[in-house]
Design a protein around this motif. Structure first.
Motif, PDB file in Angstrom:
ATOM      1  N   GLU A 571       1.657   1.685 -15.291  1.00 31.18           N
ATOM      2  CA  GLU A 571       3.077   1.506 -15.546  1.00 31.18           C
ATOM      3  C   GLU A 571       3.834   2.394 -14.576  1.00 31.18           C
ATOM      4  O   GLU A 571       3.715   3.625 -14.624  1.00 31.18           O
ATOM      5  CB  GLU A 571       3.410   1.891 -16.991  1.00 31.18           C
ATOM      6  N   VAL A 572       4.601   1.767 -13.701  1.00 33.29           N
ATOM      7  CA  VAL A 572       5.299   2.519 -12.652  1.00 33.29           C
ATOM      8  C   VAL A 572       6.791   2.209 -12.705  1.00 33.29           C
ATOM      9  O   VAL A 572       7.186   1.048 -12.866  1.00 33.29           O
ATOM     10  CB  VAL A 572       4.757   2.146 -11.251  1.00 33.29           C
ATOM     11  N   LYS A 573       7.593   3.231 -12.597  1.00 37.49           N
ATOM     12  CA  LYS A 573       9.034   3.062 -12.368  1.00 37.49           C
ATOM     13  C   LYS A 573       9.366   3.804 -11.088  1.00 37.49           C
ATOM     14  O   LYS A 573       8.826   4.881 -10.843  1.00 37.49           O
ATOM     15  CB  LYS A 573       9.831   3.730 -13.489  1.00 37.49           C
ATOM     16  N   ARG A 574      10.267   3.219 -10.290  1.00 38.54           N
ATOM     17  CA  ARG A 574      10.658   3.877  -9.043  1.00 38.54           C
ATOM     18  C   ARG A 574      12.156   4.177  -9.067  1.00 38.54           C
ATOM     19  O   ARG A 574      12.949   3.292  -9.374  1.00 38.54           O
ATOM     20  CB  ARG A 574      10.364   2.960  -7.852  1.00 38.54           C
ATOM     21  N   LEU A 575      12.515   5.389  -8.738  1.00 43.88           N
ATOM     22  CA  LEU A 575      13.926   5.744  -8.567  1.00 43.88           C
ATOM     23  C   LEU A 575      14.154   6.090  -7.098  1.00 43.88           C
ATOM     24  O   LEU A 575      13.351   6.804  -6.487  1.00 43.88           O
ATOM     25  CB  LEU A 575      14.305   6.940  -9.440  1.00 43.88           C
TER      26      LEU A 575
END
Ligand code: HTL
Ligand code: MG
Length: 619
Positions: A571-575
């Motif tokens: 599970e990856v989120k990128r900011l």
């Protein structure tokens, strides 16, 4: 105030000679008053006031196109072209830009901030004008610094060949940000001396005493001089560009007279004017380097000396220590000695230092040449200006895996200079280049470790750091760094934030004491620490990447690519920065707006059900 009556350039044409002189004074005061509050390119703008008044007196903008190279000297132009009311907002978030900008005013012919683009733009406009049979004038204002750029010289070459009608005004103040360099620059100095000697001969020795700032006090004298000054022998002769000058660029009457006579000439004409950077403001005249670009200041007192310790200085100090021990070290700057923290280095090692002028392409390929000759060049370059030298990095340095270190300063958002100067594309560009390694230190000690490691590992290495303060380290501090490794700063049971450089602080602040949220110093952007990434994912951690860079092609993209390559689902989120240009403003405020500040990180964590208290403690 006269300035209150100036709605646009047509109003400048209605003023009397006396009023014009008063207008010049008012413009100067207004520029100083506002720049003291906003910061900005004060010295350059003060030096161009008479020229800009003369231009708007003689030409008809916006029908006639007036192009300012770099666009940092055009404050008076903004004040005369309907932006008086908004001038207070100069360089502020939501305010008017510090450079000319097409979307801001019909009087701004180009959107700019990088040097040496004016002449090629003017060539394009001249080609369009002529193919359509239009008859407006094209005027270029270019500084002696900007004329050191290859793009400007290449465009001149073509303009001369085609013989396009155009007036090019060389605003020569002998300065780039630091004293200007180059053979042309030397030639201009000798021209001035020749001119003074000529005067002396003509009018007797006493003239020499008052090497007069008012060369053209009387109009008929200017006429005489204009004839005289069309030199046959000048560097532009071979390019078939008519050369006139040098003349006093602070003599308003003389300038108006000359422009009036030159404006209808066929073919390209270059008018060489001599100005003083900071003209009319004593402090800036005395120290034009310091006053080139300033933060807010008290107009009666010089800005506090030094703005604290910066990444640039940390780099410069480290390089001095390296150069003391390693005679192969050679520093290269494209006209950014002060900004890159190389002032002291340049004094200490003048024979292992070169300022190539505003020519990033030349800086990088000179690095290639030095490396081929066995030296260990360090190219100190701002992220935004490295954009000018992408092919040189790929073609001249990376293909042969040459030992060139790129010290990439001002990486990330830079603040008030806005979209032309934000350093937010370097990772996307450099990540695609084989052989090139990309590193980002968390503090000055790690910067030193990286420089040392880069020399040991060899090949091209880019080290990127932001426009920010950093704590100094003691001389002699040379820690080791394990190549290719990230560093866990804080373990977390559910989420690991991968950040580097500036966003690392934000990540630590957002994570606070919450045991569920960890923080990794992802200091190697290429190669990534795949072993650590794999461990984190196998432990079931969610991954949140945060970068002060465009999302497209940046660090987060690299993490996704690595996971895909390793066949790991996570599970990856990128900011990071969205797919649009970020405007000017305060760096931290821009970061928050883009969602990469502490608040944005907290919001992203909240989306995963990890609500954190503002202090960072579990809510
Ligand atoms: N490299 C490039 C391609 N563009 C810019 N703008 C820089 C570096 C940095 N820079 C300036 S202004 C400036 C430099 C080097 C000096 C320009 O000298 P010039 O003008 O003689 O042209 P002057 O200031 O009136 O003397 C900015 O980033 C604003
Ligand atoms: Mg200059």
């Amino acid at each position: 105030m006269l300035l209150d009556r100036i709605q646009g350039p047509e109003d400048v044409k209605r003023l009397s000679g006396e009023e014009l002189l008063q207008l010049v004074e008012e413009l100067r005061s207004e520029i100083i008053r506002v720049t003291a509050r906003t910061g900005g390119h004060l010295a350059s703008s003060l030096g161009a006031v008479e020229l800009i008044v003369a231009l708007h007196r003689v030409f008809h903008s916006p029908k006639d196109r007036v192009l300012f190279d770099v666009g940092h000297q055009a404050y008076a132009h903004k004040l005369l072209t309907g932006r008086r009311d908004r001038f207070e907002t100069l360089r502020q978030e939501g305010g008017i830009a510090g450079f000319t900008k097409v979307s801001e005013s019909p009087h701004d012919a180009i959107t700019v901030g990088h040097a040496s683009t004016s002449l090629a733009n003017a060539l394009g406009m001249a080609l369009a004008r002529d193919v359509r049979g239009e008859d407006h004038k094209i005027v270029v204002v270019i500084g002696d610094g900007a004329l050191t750029g290859g793009m400007a010289l290449a465009a001149l070459n073509k303009i001369g060949e085609l013989g396009k009608d155009m007036l090019i005004i060389l605003n020569d103040n002998e300065m780039s940000i630091s004293p200007n360099v180059g053979a042309l620059n030397r030639y201009f100095r000798s021209l001035q001396v020749q001119r003074w000697l000529q005067d002396a001969e003509e009018r007797g020795k006493r003239v020499l005493e008052k090497i007069s700032p008012r060369l053209y006090e009387l109009a008929d004298r200017a006429k005489e001089a204009a004839k005289l000054l069309v030199h046959q022998e000048n560097p532009f002769y071979a390019w078939r560009i008519r050369y006139v000058g040098p003349v006093d660029g602070h003599d308003l009457k003389g300038l108006i007279y000359l422009l009036d006579h030159l404006k209808d000439l066929k073919g390209p004409t270059l008018l060489h004017i001599v100005t003083k950077k900071g003209h009319g403001y004593k402090l800036a005249e005395e120290d034009p380097v310091k006053w080139h670009g300033v933060g807010p200041f008290d107009p009666k007192a010089p800005p506090k000396s030094g703005k604290g310790y910066t990444w640039s200085l940390a780099f410069g100090d480290a390089l001095i220590e390296l150069a003391e021990k390693d005679e192969r070290i050679f520093a290269i700057t494209p006209a950014m000695r002060e900004g890159s923290g190389l002032t002291e280095y340049a004094e200490r090692f003048p024979d292992r230092y070169v300022d190539v002028g505003i020519a990033e392409d030349v800086a990088v390929t000179t690095g290639a040449g030095l490396a081929l000759a066995g030296m260990r060049p360090v190219v100190a370059i701002y992220s935004t200006f490295l954009q000018r030298a992408v092919d040189q990095v790929i073609h001249d340095v990376a293909i042969e895996n040459l030992n060139v270190i790129f010290a990439i300063d001002r990486a990330g958002l830079v603040g008030a200079d806005g979209p032309t100067h934000h350093g937010v594309f370097d990772l996307a560009i450099l990540r695609a280049v084989p052989n090139l390694k990309i590193l980002a230190p968390k503090d000055a000690a790690e910067l030193r470790a990286m420089l040392k490691a880069a020399l040991e590992v060899g090949g091209p290495v880019a080290i990127r750091y932001p426009r920010a303060k950093v704590a100094p380290v003691a001389p002699g501090t040379w820690p080791e760094i394990a190549w290719g490794t990230w560093e866990v700063l804080k373990e977390g049971s559910e989420v690991m934030i991968l950040a580097f450089g500036k966003t690392l602080e934000y990540a630590l602040s957002a994570a606070g004491e919450d045991p569920r949220v960890g923080v990794v110093n992802a200091r190697f952007i290429k190669p990534l620490d795949e072993a650590m990434l794999e461990r984190l994912v196998r432990e079931g951690k969610k991954i949140l990447t945060v970068e002060d860079h465009q999302l497209a092609g940046g660090f987060g993209s690299a993490v996704l690519e690595a996971l895909e390559k390793m066949g790991l689902g996570a599970e990856v989120k990128r900011l990071g920065l969205p797919d649009r240009f970020t405007e000017q403003g305060k760096i931290e405020s821009l970061h928050e707006k883009a969602g990469i500040g502490p608040e944005g990180i907290r919001r992203a964590l909240a989306e995963w059900g990890l609500a954190l208290a503002p202090t960072g403690r579990t809510a």
